[in-house]
Scaffold this motif. Structure first.
Motif, PDB file in Angstrom:
ATOM      1  N   GLN A  70       1.056  -1.323  -0.086  1.00 37.59           N
ATOM      2  CA  GLN A  70       0.091  -0.020  -0.059  1.00 37.59           C
ATOM      3  C   GLN A  70       0.840   1.225   0.022  1.00 37.59           C
ATOM      4  N   LEU A  71       2.169   1.183   0.082  1.00 36.36           N
ATOM      5  CA  LEU A  71       3.009   2.203   0.260  1.00 36.36           C
ATOM      6  C   LEU A  71       3.453   2.667  -1.137  1.00 36.36           C
ATOM      7  N   ALA A  72       4.013   3.995  -1.325  1.00 36.72           N
ATOM      8  CA  ALA A  72       4.622   4.578  -2.412  1.00 36.72           C
ATOM      9  C   ALA A  72       5.837   3.319  -2.576  1.00 36.72           C
ATOM     10  N   PRO A  73       6.024   3.124  -4.155  1.00 35.61           N
ATOM     11  CA  PRO A  73       7.172   2.063  -4.524  1.00 35.61           C
ATOM     12  C   PRO A  73       8.427   2.687  -3.670  1.00 35.61           C
ATOM     13  N   SER A  74       8.838   4.006  -3.723  1.00 33.63           N
ATOM     14  CA  SER A  74       9.683   4.566  -3.296  1.00 33.63           C
ATOM     15  C   SER A  74      10.164   4.261  -1.654  1.00 33.63           C
ATOM     16  N   LYS A  75       9.185   4.288  -0.802  1.00 33.05           N
ATOM     17  CA  LYS A  75       9.515   3.904   0.444  1.00 33.05           C
ATOM     18  C   LYS A  75       9.678   2.445   0.657  1.00 33.05           C
ATOM     19  N   THR A  76       9.102   1.860  -0.247  1.00 32.96           N
ATOM     20  CA  THR A  76       9.381   0.267  -0.274  1.00 32.96           C
ATOM     21  C   THR A  76      10.680   0.032  -0.447  1.00 32.96           C
ATOM     22  N   LEU A  77      11.190   0.670  -1.512  1.00 36.95           N
ATOM     23  CA  LEU A  77      12.636   0.560  -1.988  1.00 36.95           C
ATOM     24  C   LEU A  77      13.643   0.875  -0.810  1.00 36.95           C
ATOM     25  N   LEU A  78      13.194   2.193  -0.278  1.00 41.59           N
ATOM     26  CA  LEU A  78      13.865   2.803   0.793  1.00 41.59           C
ATOM     27  C   LEU A  78      14.185   1.787   2.066  1.00 41.59           C
ATOM     28  N   TYR A  79      13.179   1.080   2.365  1.00 45.96           N
ATOM     29  CA  TYR A  79      13.477   0.040   3.509  1.00 45.96           C
ATOM     30  C   TYR A  79      14.612  -0.931   2.952  1.00 45.96           C
TER      31      TYR A  79
ATOM     32  N   LEU B  96      30.362   1.432 -11.188  1.00 42.33           N
ATOM     33  CA  LEU B  96      29.570   1.352  -9.938  1.00 42.33           C
ATOM     34  C   LEU B  96      28.443   2.288  -9.968  1.00 42.33           C
ATOM     35  N   LEU B  97      28.969   3.365 -10.771  1.00 42.06           N
ATOM     36  CA  LEU B  97      27.855   4.549 -10.789  1.00 42.06           C
ATOM     37  C   LEU B  97      26.512   3.909 -11.709  1.00 42.06           C
ATOM     38  N   PHE B  98      26.869   3.269 -12.470  1.00 43.56           N
ATOM     39  CA  PHE B  98      25.825   2.235 -13.321  1.00 43.56           C
ATOM     40  C   PHE B  98      24.705   1.411 -12.407  1.00 43.56           C
ATOM     41  N   GLN B  99      25.672   0.810 -11.579  1.00 46.95           N
ATOM     42  CA  GLN B  99      24.941  -0.120 -10.636  1.00 46.95           C
ATOM     43  C   GLN B  99      24.190   0.547  -9.633  1.00 46.95           C
ATOM     44  N   MET B 100      24.589   1.834  -9.111  1.00 45.00           N
ATOM     45  CA  MET B 100      24.118   2.770  -8.076  1.00 45.00           C
ATOM     46  C   MET B 100      22.778   3.440  -8.406  1.00 45.00           C
ATOM     47  N   VAL B 101      23.182   4.230  -9.796  1.00 44.62           N
ATOM     48  CA  VAL B 101      22.094   5.263 -10.409  1.00 44.62           C
ATOM     49  C   VAL B 101      21.004   4.178 -11.112  1.00 44.62           C
ATOM     50  N   TRP B 102      21.632   3.695 -12.026  1.00 40.74           N
ATOM     51  CA  TRP B 102      20.468   3.042 -12.962  1.00 40.74           C
ATOM     52  C   TRP B 102      19.839   1.668 -12.286  1.00 40.74           C
ATOM     53  N   VAL B 103      20.649   0.770 -11.876  1.00 42.22           N
ATOM     54  CA  VAL B 103      20.310  -0.663 -11.507  1.00 42.22           C
ATOM     55  C   VAL B 103      19.600  -0.175  -9.960  1.00 42.22           C
ATOM     56  N   SER B 104      20.015   0.175  -9.261  1.00 43.38           N
ATOM     57  CA  SER B 104      19.892  -0.123  -7.589  1.00 43.38           C
ATOM     58  C   SER B 104      18.730   1.111  -7.467  1.00 43.38           C
ATOM     59  N   PHE B 105      18.494   2.285  -8.278  1.00 46.32           N
ATOM     60  CA  PHE B 105      17.796   3.372  -7.946  1.00 46.32           C
ATOM     61  C   PHE B 105      16.706   3.382  -9.110  1.00 46.32           C
ATOM     62  N   VAL B 106      16.900   3.351 -10.450  1.00 45.18           N
ATOM     63  CA  VAL B 106      15.994   3.431 -11.273  1.00 45.18           C
ATOM     64  C   VAL B 106      15.249   2.212 -11.522  1.00 45.18           C
ATOM     65  N   THR B 107      16.049   1.037 -11.841  1.00 47.67           N
ATOM     66  CA  THR B 107      15.446  -0.126 -12.084  1.00 47.67           C
ATOM     67  C   THR B 107      14.657  -0.720 -10.926  1.00 47.67           C
ATOM     68  N   TYR B 108      15.174  -0.737  -9.700  1.00 45.37           N
ATOM     69  CA  TYR B 108      14.551  -1.287  -8.565  1.00 45.37           C
ATOM     70  C   TYR B 108      13.233  -0.346  -8.197  1.00 45.37           C
ATOM     71  N   LEU B 109      13.266   0.841  -8.515  1.00 42.97           N
ATOM     72  CA  LEU B 109      12.074   1.612  -8.273  1.00 42.97           C
ATOM     73  C   LEU B 109      11.092   1.149  -9.374  1.00 42.97           C
ATOM     74  N   THR B 110      11.311   0.936 -10.299  1.00 43.21           N
ATOM     75  CA  THR B 110      10.444   0.572 -11.448  1.00 43.21           C
ATOM     76  C   THR B 110       9.989  -0.921 -11.215  1.00 43.21           C
ATOM     77  N   TRP B 111      10.631  -1.669 -10.637  1.00 38.24           N
ATOM     78  CA  TRP B 111      10.525  -2.949 -10.224  1.00 38.24           C
ATOM     79  C   TRP B 111       9.362  -2.993  -9.245  1.00 38.24           C
ATOM     80  N   PHE B 112       9.607  -2.274  -8.114  1.00 34.24           N
ATOM     81  CA  PHE B 112       8.491  -2.012  -7.149  1.00 34.24           C
ATOM     82  C   PHE B 112       7.135  -1.458  -7.564  1.00 34.24           C
ATOM     83  N   TRP B 113       7.315  -0.393  -8.442  1.00 35.22           N
ATOM     84  CA  TRP B 113       6.063   0.141  -8.892  1.00 35.22           C
ATOM     85  C   TRP B 113       5.200  -1.121  -9.707  1.00 35.22           C
TER      86      TRP B 113
END
Length: 295
Positions: free
Chosen positions: A183-192, A224-241
């Motif tokens: 029920q949460l925003a995907p961003s908060k789920t990912l933050l956890y 490392l930036l690819f993993q951090m910005v694109w994978v861990s931030f963008v793609t994971y956020l999209t996945w949880f959406w």
């Protein structure tokens, strides 16, 4: 009002292909960065960096971070599962081969399918979906099946770690979908998950007394930036959406594309061998995805 869909539409399928391609390319990025950055520290620092990015994102979108919504314990559980999965993957790879690791790790979609059948209303597993998952998994076996020799005791230890990692990976998706986290925003789920895993993995890195960081070349930093910005931030956020809006079992079937994209990326970028078995594997995975998502 949150719109939940019973089947994957074109938008979801396109996003899933992009995510799987990104996660396959991530395997190359990890190899490149590991030349200078120890594995645990690499995983921990990318989670930490992505945590800062998600906090900025939530601030810009005015998503409450500390709101009392009853999700704390579920979030902690999801974060521990998420972090534990990565720890076991990196540990397991010290004892078993990468090819065997892929086979055991991609048992996770079966965990999601069974968990969804048991704990998520409206996502009961049908026979045709089981057949589809088996077909997709056979694609992974076609590429990596040669690694399935009789294991030594050391190799078996690594295999068991990867099996537990697969269970944790699948359990993370089920926990998110079946609990108040959905029920949460995907961003908060990912933050956890990012914040808990960053603390957990960096703590293990410190306890393991990993070697110091080597020469940070532009290629290493870029990886490392690819993993951090694109994978861990963008793609994971999209996945949880996607997890919030679509059936978990149907989504997880697409993840069988990830190792295929990983092999393809390794061949194109690292000059690793590519064979016709890749095409046959892709056909099997494609058929499996179709059967799982067939109305």
């Amino acid at each position: 009002m949150l719109e939940r869909k019973s089947h994957l539409d074109l938008l979801a399928m396109v996003l899933l292909v992009v995510l799987c391609a990104s996660w396959g390319l991530q395997q190359v990025a990890i190899k490149v960065a590991s030349v200078a950055i120890p594995p645990f520290f690499q995983a921990g620092i990318r989670s930490l960096g992505a945590t800062l990015l998600i906090l900025i994102w939530m601030g810009l979108r005015r998503v409450p971070v500390l709101e009392r919504d009853g999700s704390g314990w579920w979030g902690l559980l999801a974060g521990l599962l998420f972090g534990g999965e990565f720890l076991l993957i990196f540990l397991g790879l010290q004892y078993t081969s990468a090819s065997r690791a892929v086979i055991f790790l991609y048992m996770a979609p079966f965990v999601v399918a069974i968990g969804a059948h048991l704990f998520i209303p409206g996502e009961r597993l049908r026979v045709i979906q089981v057949v589809g998952l088996i077909a997709a998994f056979s694609g992974v076996l076609i590429i990596f099946g040669d690694a399935l020799i009789l294991p030594s005791k050391v190799m078996l230890t690594g295999d068991l770690m990867l099996i537990v990692a697969a269970i944790m990976w699948g359990a993370t998706t089920v926990v998110i979908k079946a609990s108040s986290l959905n029920q949460l925003a995907p961003s908060k789920t990912l933050l956890y998950q990012l914040s808990v895993s960053a603390v957990l993995i960096l703590g293990v890195s410190w306890l393991a007394n990993e070697p110091s960081v080597g020469a940070l070349t532009p290629l290493v930093i870029g990886s490392l930036l690819f993993q951090m910005v694109w994978v861990s931030f963008v793609t994971y956020l999209t996945w949880f959406w996607l997890v919030r809006h679509y059936p978990a079992g149907r989504l997880s079937a697409f993840t069988f594309l990830t190792p295929i994209f990983g092999v393809l990326a390794g061949g194109l970028l690292l000059d690793e061998p590519l064979t016709l078995s890749l095409l046959l594997a892709l056909i099997c995975v494609g058929v499996g995805i179709y059967l799982v998502n067939r109305r």
